[in-house]
Scaffold this motif. Structure first.
Motif, short mmCIF file in Angstrom:
data_model
loop_
_atom_site.label_atom_id
_atom_site.label_comp_id
_atom_site.label_asym_id
_atom_site.label_seq_id
_atom_site.Cartn_x
_atom_site.Cartn_y
_atom_site.Cartn_z
N ARG A 81 0.84 -1.21 0.00
CA ARG A 81 0.00 0.00 0.00
C ARG A 81 0.87 1.26 0.00
NH1 ARG A 81 -1.99 -3.48 3.62
NH2 ARG A 81 -0.82 -2.45 5.28
N LEU A 150 -4.42 6.57 -5.07
CA LEU A 150 -4.98 5.25 -5.31
C LEU A 150 -5.08 4.96 -6.81
CD1 LEU A 150 -7.82 5.15 -2.61
CD2 LEU A 150 -5.71 3.82 -2.61
N SER A 155 -3.58 0.66 -6.19
CA SER A 155 -3.94 0.04 -4.91
C SER A 155 -5.38 0.41 -4.55
CB SER A 155 -2.98 0.53 -3.81
OG SER A 155 -3.34 0.00 -2.56
N LYS A 157 -6.17 0.63 -1.23
CA LYS A 157 -6.08 1.26 0.08
C LYS A 157 -4.71 1.92 0.24
CE LYS A 157 -9.23 -1.83 2.59
NZ LYS A 157 -9.40 -2.72 3.77
N VAL A 158 -4.67 2.90 1.14
CA VAL A 158 -3.41 3.51 1.55
C VAL A 158 -3.24 3.35 3.05
CG1 VAL A 158 -3.57 5.26 -0.27
CG2 VAL A 158 -4.40 5.81 2.03
N ASP A 159 -2.04 3.62 3.53
CA ASP A 159 -1.80 3.83 4.95
C ASP A 159 -1.55 5.33 5.15
OD1 ASP A 159 -2.00 1.13 5.51
OD2 ASP A 159 0.16 0.78 5.39
N GLU A 191 -6.11 1.42 5.34
CA GLU A 191 -5.88 0.23 6.15
C GLU A 191 -5.38 0.61 7.54
OE1 GLU A 191 -5.59 -4.03 6.74
OE2 GLU A 191 -6.47 -2.88 5.10
#
Length: 347
Positions: A81, A150, A155, A157-159, A191
């Motif tokens: 991510r 994104l 992806s 999701k990201v953090d 996430e």
């Protein structure tokens, strides 16, 4: 604590230098990229379009710190991510992430950072002070940036990593700008949310709350009075500073109901020496069903740590907690590094 003191003095000096020129009427950087499409033609989410969207947003934000916003970065199985860094009040990405960003990039993360909430400096219109405008609008800017990351990365999701206002602003984005879906957490866009010195429940800004309260009694805090404006402009806090005071309308709405949302892992890292988030424990969150919440004191890891609000972005013990929150395997593979105050050889 020579190391902590030296960095704290440098930070305070930089803050005073920009705060003296903060405008009371903000000019918010546009979060909507321009398009050259003919009338009636709809944009697609092709890689080229996504790259253009992210590039357009970044072009409004000035230079990026080392290790961030590399459009050629490819996600790996170890770090699947993107990591998006969200700075705090009155300090942009260049000032906030010069240590964190390259260290994460060296670990193999694809790291992205943004500037948000920009206001033109009063005595130097060419200078923008970041993170000082309306937090609700800033959450829209975070939303648009995350969506662009994104799309670019592919992806789902990201953090997020947020410092100070950046922590609570990330929660504002999650709750009110479609960053999370409480009904269907599988649709969450985040996430992990890792926060350092976050103003989650507000702060007195080490006594500024009392002064602002006195102005309120006198009827001088309606947002138009020059005394109230000068109070916050002079401290480099702006509108966002008022909204982070304990009991503000924005914080009341943010913390009304569940503080955390299902499907997201929250890590709130705080230091007992925080001189900006007062009291420091107001950074911590209550766990709600479906969410994982970890509240961590830097001093529980390293009891003698001198980390304060600024130096927790630089000291190895607080960055160890950050890296371990993003990747639990990191803690198992690395020893805990603790700063020894005033040790021989300490800078």
């Amino acid at each position: 604590m020579k190391f902590a003191r030296r960095i704290a003095v440098a930070t305070a000096t930089a803050t005073l230098a920009v705060s003296a020129s903060l405008a009371t009427t903000p000019a918010i950087a546009s979060a909507q990229p321009a398009t050259d499409l003919p009338p009636g033609e709809v944009a697609t989410d092709s890689p080229a379009t996504s790259d253009n969207r992210l590039s357009e947003l970044l072009s409004t934000m000035g230079p990026s710190p080392e290790g961030t916003n590399d459009l050629d970065c490819v996600l790996s199985p170890e770090h699947p991510r993107p990591v998006v860094l969200v700075h705090g009040t009155g300090s942009g990405m260049m000032q906030t992430w010069p240590i964190v960003a390259p260290q994460l990039a060296d670990l193999g993360y694809c790291v992205y950072a943004l500037n948000y909430g920009g206001a033109k400096a009063m005595f130097d219109p060419a200078t923008t002070i970041w993170g000082v405008t309306d937090i609700e609008q800033s959450a829209v800017e975070v939303r648009d940036f995350v969506d662009a990351v994104l799309e670019h990365s592919g992806s789902d999701k990201v953090d997020l990593v947020g410092h100070s206002q950046g922590g609570m602003l990330s929660r504002q984005y999650l709750k009110f700008e479609d960053g999370a879906d409480p009904v269907d957490p599988a649709r969450n866009k985040v996430e992990n949310l890792v926060m350092l010195g976050a103003t989650n429940h507000g702060t007195s800004f080490n006594g500024l709350q009392q002064l602002y309260g006195a102005l309120a009694i006198l009827g001088l805090t309606n947002g138009k009075d020059i005394v109230a404006q000068a109070l916050f402009a002079g401290t480099n806090l702006g509108v966002a500073g008022q909204q982070q005071l304990i009991g503000s309308r924005v914080l009341a709405a943010l913390n009304n109901g569940p503080e955390t949302l299902p499907g997201i892992t929250y890590t709130s890292i705080a230091t007992r020496h925080d001189e900006i988030v007062t009291p420091p424990e107001s950074s911590f969150l209550e766990p709600d069903p479906g969410a994982e919440v970890y509240n961590k004191w830097v001093q529980d890891l390293c009891p003698s740590s001198p980390a304060d609000h600024s130096t927790m972005l630089m000291l190895p013990e607080s960055l160890y907690l950050l890296k371990s929150a993003l990747d639990p395997a990191y803690a198992g593979a690395h020893e805990v590094p603790c700063t020894v105050p005033d040790a021989p050889g300490t800078p």
